[in-house]
Write a protein that holds these residues in place. Structure first.
Motif, PDB file in Angstrom:
ATOM      1  N   ALA A  38      20.230   2.271 -11.579  1.00 49.82           N
ATOM      2  CA  ALA A  38      21.416   1.992 -10.397  1.00 49.82           C
ATOM      3  C   ALA A  38      22.440   1.105 -10.701  1.00 49.82           C
ATOM      4  O   ALA A  38      22.706   0.214 -11.197  1.00 49.82           O
ATOM      5  CB  ALA A  38      20.658   0.701  -9.638  1.00 49.82           C
ATOM      6  N   GLU A  92      25.674   2.966   6.067  1.00 50.81           N
ATOM      7  CA  GLU A  92      24.626   3.821   5.231  1.00 50.81           C
ATOM      8  C   GLU A  92      25.176   4.244   3.523  1.00 50.81           C
ATOM      9  O   GLU A  92      26.410   4.866   3.579  1.00 50.81           O
ATOM     10  CB  GLU A  92      24.205   6.073   6.070  1.00 50.81           C
ATOM     11  CG  GLU A  92      23.228   5.201   7.252  1.00 50.81           C
ATOM     12  CD  GLU A  92      24.168   6.350   7.913  1.00 50.81           C
ATOM     13  OE1 GLU A  92      24.411   7.327   6.899  1.00 50.81           O
ATOM     14  OE2 GLU A  92      23.094   6.228   9.133  1.00 50.81           O
ATOM     15  N   GLY A 132      24.358   3.727  -1.105  1.00 49.75           N
ATOM     16  CA  GLY A 132      23.199   3.582  -1.766  1.00 49.75           C
ATOM     17  C   GLY A 132      21.964   3.005  -1.856  1.00 49.75           C
ATOM     18  O   GLY A 132      20.831   2.297  -2.495  1.00 49.75           O
ATOM     19  N   GLU A 175      18.330   3.374  -1.125  1.00 47.45           N
ATOM     20  CA  GLU A 175      17.129   3.396  -2.314  1.00 47.45           C
ATOM     21  C   GLU A 175      17.346   3.054  -3.956  1.00 47.45           C
ATOM     22  O   GLU A 175      16.040   2.746  -4.672  1.00 47.45           O
ATOM     23  CB  GLU A 175      18.622   4.960  -3.003  1.00 47.45           C
ATOM     24  CG  GLU A 175      18.150   6.054  -3.759  1.00 47.45           C
ATOM     25  CD  GLU A 175      18.950   7.040  -4.961  1.00 47.45           C
ATOM     26  OE1 GLU A 175      18.960   7.223  -5.454  1.00 47.45           O
ATOM     27  OE2 GLU A 175      19.300   7.529  -3.415  1.00 47.45           O
ATOM     28  N   ALA A 216      13.995   0.537  -3.200  1.00 48.62           N
ATOM     29  CA  ALA A 216      13.204   1.568  -2.847  1.00 48.62           C
ATOM     30  C   ALA A 216      12.819   1.578  -4.605  1.00 48.62           C
ATOM     31  O   ALA A 216      11.264   1.096  -4.709  1.00 48.62           O
ATOM     32  CB  ALA A 216      13.057   2.923  -2.327  1.00 48.62           C
ATOM     33  N   ALA A 217      13.433   1.538  -5.072  1.00 48.79           N
ATOM     34  CA  ALA A 217      13.385   1.417  -6.814  1.00 48.79           C
ATOM     35  C   ALA A 217      13.031   0.022  -6.864  1.00 48.79           C
ATOM     36  O   ALA A 217      11.947   0.298  -8.266  1.00 48.79           O
ATOM     37  CB  ALA A 217      14.928   2.337  -7.610  1.00 48.79           C
TER      38      ALA A 217
END
Ligand SMILES: Cc1cc2nc3c(=O)[nH]c(=O)nc-3n(C[C@H](O)[C@H](O)[C@H](O)COP(=O)(O)O)c2cc1C
Length: 224
Positions: free
Chosen positions: A38, A63, A65, A68, A71-72
Motif C-alpha cells: 500500500a 473518499e 485510498g 481499501e 480492507a487489505a
C-alpha cells in the motif's frame, strides 16, 4: 502468511525505505509469506478531519485510498509499517494514515495480527520512530515483533551494509515465525491488556456519542 506493507515515503518504490523493506520481504518469503503493498507517497490517504464519524458510524466520509488499505489489513495476517525519518518522526503521508486509524485503535480492530516496522534516515536517531510505529501496531491490537532501521550516511552508496541487510531479512523471517507460532510474551501481553482497558473505559465513557464503537465492543470484546 499474508502481509500488507504500508510504505510512507513519497519516493515509493524508488526510496531507501522501500529498499530496506525489500530485505524484510526476502526474509518473509524465505518462510513462505506473501507481501502486498500500500503506497502512500502520492497522497493516497488524506489527513484526518477530526469529524468523529469513525467513532460514531464506523466509517470515514473522505473518499480516498484509506478504506481499501483498511480492507487489505483486515484480510491480512500481518502488517509492515515503513517510513523515512522526517524531522525525528514519521513522514506526513504515514502520519495521515495513522491518524485516520483512530477508530481502529478504539476498537483494537486488528487483533490477532503481527507486525514490524522499518525506518531509514540520512543521519540517524531512528529507534524512537521504530518504537513509535510498534506502539501504534500494539494500539490497534497487532503484536509487534520488532523493527529495523538504517542510517543512509553509514551505508555505502545505495547498498545496505551486510549486517543491516541481515537484520532486515531476519526480521522478516521472525515476523512469519511469530505469527505461525502464535508467539506472545508476558510483558507485551501486560501492555496490550493495559491499553485495552484504557480503550474499554473510553468507549464506555463515550458510549452515547460513539454508538458504533460501543456496539463494536459489545459484539467483539464482550462488553456487557
Ligand atoms: C522532509 C525531510 C525530513 C528529513 N528529516 C530527517 C531527519 O530529521 N533526520 C535524518 O537523519 N534524516 C532526515 N531526512 C532524510 C531521510 O530520512 C532519508 O533520506 C530517508 O532515507 C529517505 O527515505 P526514502 O528514500 O524512502 O524517502 C529527511 C528528509 C526529508 C525529505
Amino acid at each position: 502468511m499474508n502481509i500488507v506493507c504500508i510504505v510512507g515515503s513519497p519516493h515509493g518504490l524508488e526510496g531507501n525505505t522501500f529498499r530496506l523493506a525489500q530485505a524484510v520481504f526476502d526474509g518473509v518469503r524465505r518462510q513462505g509469506g506473501v507481501v502486498s503493498l500500500a503506497l502512500l507517497g502520492d497522497g493516497a490517504v488524506q489527513p484526518c478531519r477530526g469529524c468523529d464519524a469513525c467513532h460514531r458510524l464506523g466509517d470515514c466520509p473522505q473518499e480516498d485510498g484509506f478504506a481499501e488499505i483498511i480492507a487489505a489489513i483486515e484480510a491480512a495476517d500481518g502488517v509492515i509499517l515503513a517510513s523515512p525519518n522526517y524531522i525525528g518522526s514519521v513522514s506526513a503521508q504515514l502520519k495521515a494514515f495513522l491518524d485516520r486509524c483512530g477508530g481502529a485503535i478504539h476498537c483494537l480492530a486488528f487483533g490477532g495480527k503481527y507486525g514490524v516496522s522499518v525506518v531509514t534516515s540520512g543521519a540517524g536517531d531512528d529507534q524512537p520512530i521504530v518504537d513509535y510505529l510498534n506502539r501504534f501496531l500494539l494500539m490497534t491490537g497487532i503484536r509487534p515483533v520488532g523493527g529495523v532501521h538504517a542510517v543512509m550516511a553509514a551505508q555505502s552508496g545505495d547498498h545496505f551494509a551486510a549486517e543491516v541487510r541481515q537484520r532486515a531479512e531476519q526480521l522478516g523471517e521472525e515476523l512469519v515465525l511469530a505469527w505461525r507460532e502464535g508467539r506472545s510474551d508476558p510483558q507485551m501481553e501486560r501492555e496490550m491488556a493495559a491499553f485495552r482497558e484504557r480503550m474499554r473505559q473510553l468507549v464506555v465513557w463515550k458510549g452515547d456519542e460513539w454508538p458504533y464503537e460501543y456496539t463494536y465492543w459489545q459484539e467483539h470484546h464482550g462488553l456487557a
